[in-house]
Design an enzyme around this catalytic site. Structure first.
Site, short mmCIF file in Angstrom:
data_model
loop_
_atom_site.label_atom_id
_atom_site.label_comp_id
_atom_site.label_asym_id
_atom_site.label_seq_id
_atom_site.Cartn_x
_atom_site.Cartn_y
_atom_site.Cartn_z
N ASN A 199 0.85 -1.20 0.00
CA ASN A 199 0.00 0.00 0.00
C ASN A 199 0.88 1.25 0.00
OD1 ASN A 199 -2.68 1.21 0.40
ND2 ASN A 199 -2.01 1.74 2.47
N HIS A 235 -4.47 10.12 -1.46
CA HIS A 235 -4.63 11.38 -0.71
C HIS A 235 -4.43 12.54 -1.69
CE1 HIS A 235 -5.01 9.45 3.14
NE2 HIS A 235 -3.94 8.73 2.90
O1 G3I Z 1 -3.11 8.40 20.53
C1 G3I Z 1 -2.58 9.70 20.84
C2 G3I Z 1 -3.24 10.26 22.04
O2 G3I Z 1 -2.94 9.44 23.14
C3 G3I Z 1 -2.76 11.68 22.24
O3 G3I Z 1 -3.45 12.26 23.30
C4 G3I Z 1 -3.01 12.52 20.99
C5 G3I Z 1 -2.45 13.94 21.13
O4 G3I Z 1 -2.08 14.47 19.87
O5 G3I Z 1 -2.35 11.91 19.93
C6 G3I Z 1 -2.85 10.62 19.66
O6 G3I Z 1 -2.17 10.07 18.58
C7 G3I Z 1 -2.51 10.56 17.31
C8 G3I Z 1 -2.97 9.39 16.46
O7 G3I Z 1 -3.18 9.80 15.13
C9 G3I Z 1 -4.23 8.74 16.99
O8 G3I Z 1 -5.28 9.65 16.98
C10 G3I Z 1 -1.30 11.22 16.70
O9 G3I Z 1 -0.97 12.39 17.40
C11 G3I Z 1 -1.53 11.53 15.26
O10 G3I Z 1 -0.31 11.94 14.68
C12 G3I Z 1 -2.02 10.29 14.53
O11 G3I Z 1 -2.25 10.64 13.17
C13 G3I Z 1 -2.55 9.58 12.29
C14 G3I Z 1 -1.45 9.45 11.23
O12 G3I Z 1 -1.80 8.43 10.31
C15 G3I Z 1 -0.12 9.12 11.87
O13 G3I Z 1 0.87 9.07 10.91
C16 G3I Z 1 -3.87 9.88 11.60
O14 G3I Z 1 -4.92 9.86 12.57
C17 G3I Z 1 -4.15 8.86 10.51
O15 G3I Z 1 -5.25 9.27 9.74
C18 G3I Z 1 -2.94 8.75 9.57
O16 G3I Z 1 -3.21 7.73 8.63
C19 G3I Z 1 -2.23 7.53 7.62
C20 G3I Z 1 -2.30 6.06 7.22
O17 G3I Z 1 -2.16 5.24 8.34
C21 G3I Z 1 -1.25 5.73 6.18
N1 G3I Z 1 -1.34 6.61 5.04
C22 G3I Z 1 -1.36 8.02 5.33
C23 G3I Z 1 -2.46 8.35 6.34
C24 G3I Z 1 -2.55 9.81 6.58
O18 G3I Z 1 -1.38 10.29 7.18
#
Ligand code: G3I
Length: 345
Positions: A199, A235
């Protein structure tokens, strides 16, 4: 009602009334069904648990789901050998109750790894041999837990850089390039029926990434490695133009015998939202689905979240957002209606 009309028409050997086959679908689930694919969404587990309106739209519209974060390594194995499944289980259970197939996301990525793993590798307390064992155990444990319940796994996610070189993740630098074949083999052993995917993002248009990914697939196939699918994250942003060659790129992977999926589609824009931007966004969604339907091997069309209420975009791209099919109040946007109007050529 529709199936009754079809059954009666078949019994009576009379032509189907045109409206029975071609009427506009009432929702995405019906659109997917009419076109022989599944339309999915990434799921925010907190919203699934806590927001009844979110749950209602998710379960009404979508026949495929992916955990946005709940199946990633930091979520399921926050401490070494200690697995926490409650969030991932909640998604799988909800999917089963609502006739949704599940994409497992993701077994190997360079992001969202737990600190015990990254710091152990960094400070040398986890050596290469041990890292390989940890990876094998992680994959085996997770895939086995959901054996028969996950249609497709993103086995490796984003392993190629935009310039076509291999990403220097802890996996590549410590285990060498063979980790990819190992991962597919371990996953296949743990659930022989799951479709196993590679992916990536920008694979819709980026030539160096496309060529490298095609050669990875060919190389794995030549070694007899069980790889079954290619995931295009998708995206997109309206400021970058639509990737017009996407259907052709899908076909190149399909020609290798792979199943194709759009795994993470969203279409962001610079805020504020205007009617013109929403119209352009709708056109991108329409074209993406049209591209998928034009390639027989494209079986799944998944959006990365369905509501602007819960989208990764504003947190990652300053001043951008509104990337989803529904607005923050769960009202369908022009993009949603554009999808309902898509017909297979
Ligand atoms: O879980 C912690 C939480 O404990 C904390 O309080 C909070 C404070 O910021 O952060 C939480 O973690 C976040 C996590 O998502 C869960 O919500 C992270 O900060 C945040 O960076 C993380 O972002 C995710 C990202 O992947 C990480 O790289 C996005 O939600 C998610 O949509 C995104 O998904 C990725 C795919 O897996 C792969 N392809 C790209 C796509 C978009 O980036």
């Amino acid at each position: 009602m529709k199936s009754l009309i079809i059954a009666l028409a078949l019994v009576a050997a009379v032509p189907l009334p045109a409206h029975a086959e071609h009427r506009t679908p009432r929702d995405l689930r019906e659109l997917a069904y009419q076109n022989g694919i599944r339309i999915g969404s990434a799921v925010d587990i907190a919203a699934l648990r806590n927001e009844a309106d979110y749950r209602k739209v998710l379960n009404r519209e979508f026949s495929h789901v992916t955990a946005e974060n709940a199946m990633k390594w930091e979520s399921v194995e926050p401490e070494r050998g200690v697995f926490t499944w409650s969030h991932a289980d909640a998604l799988v259970d909800n999917a089963r109750r609502n006739n949704q197939k599940v994409r497992g996301h993701t077994l190997i990525w360079h992001n969202q790894l737990p600190a015990w793993l990254t710091s152990g590798v960094e400070n040398g307390t986890i050596d290469a041999a041990e890292l390989r064992e940890i990876l094998r155990d992680h994959i085996t444990t997770q895939v086995r837990r959901y054996k028969g319940k996950i249609r497709a796994w993103d086995v490796v996610n984003e392993v190629v850089n935009d310039d076509g070189t291999m990403r220097q993740s802890i996996w590549l630098t410590h285990l060498g390039p063979g980790y990819i074949a190992d991962a597919f083999r371990w996953a296949h052993r743990a659930d022989p029926h799951a479709r196993l995917y590679i992916n990536d993002y920008n694979l819709e248009w980026n030539a160096p990434k496309i060529e490298t990914t095609l050669s990875i697939v060919k190389d794995l196939q030549a070694q007899g490695v069980p790889i079954h699918g290619i995931g295009f994250q998708g995206h997109l942003g309206i400021q970058y133009g639509y990737p017009g060659d996407w259907a052709n790129v899908m076909s190149r992977f399909a020609d290798l015998g792979l199943e194709v999926a759009v795994t993470e589609l969203d279409v962001r824009m610079e805020l504020p939202v205007t009617p013109e931007k929403l119209a352009t966004q709708a056109d991108y969604y329409r074209r993406a689905l049209t591209d998928c339907l034009s390639v027989k091997a494209c079986r799944e069309f998944t959006v990365w979240g369905f509501t602007d209420r819960h989208s990764w975009v504003p947190g990652w791209f300053e001043g951008q957002g509104a990337a989803c099919l529904f607005d923050e109040n769960l009202a369908p946007k022009p993009a949603y209606h554009a999808l309902l109007g898509v017909k297979k050529a």
